[in-house]
Design a protein around this motif. Structure first.
Motif, PDB file in Angstrom:
ATOM      1  N   TYR A 211      84.621  -5.686  99.326  1.00 35.75           N
ATOM      2  CA  TYR A 211      85.583  -6.309  98.417  1.00 35.75           C
ATOM      3  C   TYR A 211      84.857  -6.937  97.230  1.00 35.75           C
ATOM      4  CZ  TYR A 211      89.740  -8.890  96.980  1.00 35.75           C
ATOM      5  OH  TYR A 211      90.810  -9.375  96.270  1.00 35.75           O
ATOM      6  N   THR A 215      85.359  -6.349  93.289  1.00 40.93           N
ATOM      7  CA  THR A 215      85.959  -7.380  92.446  1.00 40.93           C
ATOM      8  C   THR A 215      84.985  -8.004  91.454  1.00 40.93           C
ATOM      9  OG1 THR A 215      85.549  -9.041  94.170  1.00 40.93           O
ATOM     10  CG2 THR A 215      87.695  -7.935  94.178  1.00 40.93           C
ATOM     11  N   ALA A 244      92.974  -1.968  98.907  1.00 38.69           N
ATOM     12  CA  ALA A 244      92.454  -3.007  99.799  1.00 38.69           C
ATOM     13  C   ALA A 244      93.562  -3.882 100.365  1.00 38.69           C
ATOM     14  CB  ALA A 244      91.421  -3.873  99.077  1.00 38.69           C
ATOM     15  N   ASN A 268      90.121  -0.963  93.919  1.00 43.12           N
ATOM     16  CA  ASN A 268      89.382  -1.467  95.078  1.00 43.12           C
ATOM     17  C   ASN A 268      89.092  -0.335  96.060  1.00 43.12           C
ATOM     18  OD1 ASN A 268      89.153  -4.151  94.361  1.00 43.12           O
ATOM     19  ND2 ASN A 268      90.997  -4.792  95.438  1.00 43.12           N
TER      20      ASN A 268
END
Length: 413
Positions: A211, A215, A244, A268
């Motif tokens: 993640y 991000t 995600a 993502n």
């Protein structure tokens, strides 16, 4: 035997529920510090506050309000806390818009250092490289929380030190709320053995790393486009079809008074695969030069959400959006009237290039297309259906405002 404790949560799974805004004073302004009601200490309030309804829906007896997360409770809930934990709470009567029933802010007045890092599924701390030196050493994230009950003493309601997002209540309060059939509450136990195995902990750590791999560079890219609006908050929607399984939105203030609305998560990684990727390989961007008073409630943000939902839900739309031009229509409810077709819908053109925005940006796992969203006037939609997207695009490229979306403008046809 040590007692059991539970994290008292706002039940966001109720689809028809209301959403509340942050507390407002008698002048109609949001209070200066909406987080004070969830800090785990007494507050001083000089006047009766008002709670606005951010999104209409079914009223609940327990809800979190706005970005501050202040618990707004019906008087029935307040009475339970006053009876079972009078030394641990502060009850502040408030007025909730449109409600004749009595409501209150529920303030937990204790803050206890009790999180058990070893039994908690995962904890993250702020580090020097995170760029917020005042937070170094504090919790940045906590999941699968477990507390050390030997540090709680006689408290029945409290906020854990370093992670005041959680409101912890004792088992007898949980049972009293359940017996009373209080609406809007969910409970997650924070005592007992860890809820996950070492293997699950390793898997969760991998997901977290993936993640951040998505991000962090994407946020860095957003900041090259302008000034991020850190006050813009739409509650993150967990679940659904985004790669995600979390829907996030950003607002960027650009030169010449322009506002850029973007999706932040269509690129993502796919959580179901748990492998590096750029997801759908695109993010949406809608830019306007019109004044936007409330970005969270603006028609531009709502339109972007509806377009994203269409792309997420229909695979055959994503490929043309990622590689070329795509036109579509979405529901026109709460949209500016000049944009509405005779069927009450709004048409958009996706993928129009502009010299003021990059067409792609690079992530660690591949290229992501930045897909612009251009609203169409009804006459332009008719022209598009008769002559094709490329011909309409040519006319847009010969005119101002190009890729910008506006509530009204002269049609180019």
């Amino acid at each position: 035997m040590p007692g059991r404790y539970f994290d008292l949560r706002d039940d966001m799974s109720i689809q028809t529920r209301w959403l509340l805004g942050d507390a407002m004073n008698s002048q109609g302004h949001e209070v200066d510090d909406p987080w004070q009601f969830a800090d785990g200490c007494p507050v001083r309030v000089e006047e009766r506050l008002r709670i606005p309804i951010y999104h209409p829906g079914s009223s609940l007896e327990f809800s979190h309000a706005g970005v501050g997360g202040a618990p707004v409770v019906h008087q029935r809930v307040a009475n339970i806390f006053k009876e079972l934990a009078p030394e641990d709470v502060q009850i502040l009567p408030v007025d909730v818009d449109g409600q004749t029933e009595p409501y209150c802010l529920l303030v937990a007045t204790r803050n206890i250092r009790c999180i058990d890092d070893q039994q908690t599924a995962e904890v993250q701390y702020w580090k020097p490289e995170d760029g917020q030196p005042e937070k170094v050493g504090e919790y940045r994230a906590v999941s699968g929380m477990r507390i050390d009950v030997t540090k709680v003493g006689n408290a029945k309601v409290f906020r854990p030190w370093g992670w005041t997002l959680a409101l912890i209540v004792s088992e007898d309060i949980k049972e009293a709320l359940e017996r009373a059939n209080i609406t809007g509450v969910r409970f997650k136990e924070v005592t007992g053995p860890s809820e996950i195995s070492p293997e699950e902990r390793a898997h969760n750590r991998k997901l977290r790393d993936l993640y951040e791999r998505s991000t962090t560079p994407r946020e860095a890219f957003w900041r090259t486009l302008g000034t991020m609006d850190d006050n813009f908050v739409i509650p993150i929607v967990v679940g659904g079809g985004w790669p995600a399984r979390s829907e996030v939105w950003r607002v960027i203030h650009r030169p010449e008074g322009r506002t850029l609305f973007v999706t932040d998560g269509l690129s993502n990684f796919f959580v179901k695969d748990a492998e590096p990727s750029v997801g759908f390989g695109l993010e949406l961007a809608l830019e306007t030069d019109e004044a936007v008073e409330n970005v969270a409630k603006s028609w531009q943000q709502l339109l972007l959400e509806r377009i994203a939902n269409e792309l997420v839900g229909h695979e055959h739309l994503r490929e043309p959006a990622r590689t070329g031009l795509l036109s579509m229509e979405v529901d026109g409810e709460r949209m500016p009237e000049p944009l509405l077709t005779k069927d009450g819908r709004v048409a958009v053109l996706l993928g129009m290039d502009t010299p003021t925005l990059p067409t792609h940006f690079t992530m660690p796992d591949g290229q992501v297309r930045l897909v612009t969203v251009k609203t169409l006037m009804p006459r332009e939609l008719t022209y598009l259906l008769e002559h094709g997207r490329e011909e309409l695009l040519h006319r847009f490229n010969q005119s101002h405002p190009g890729h910008l979306s506006k509530a009204w403008r002269q049609s180019v046809v």
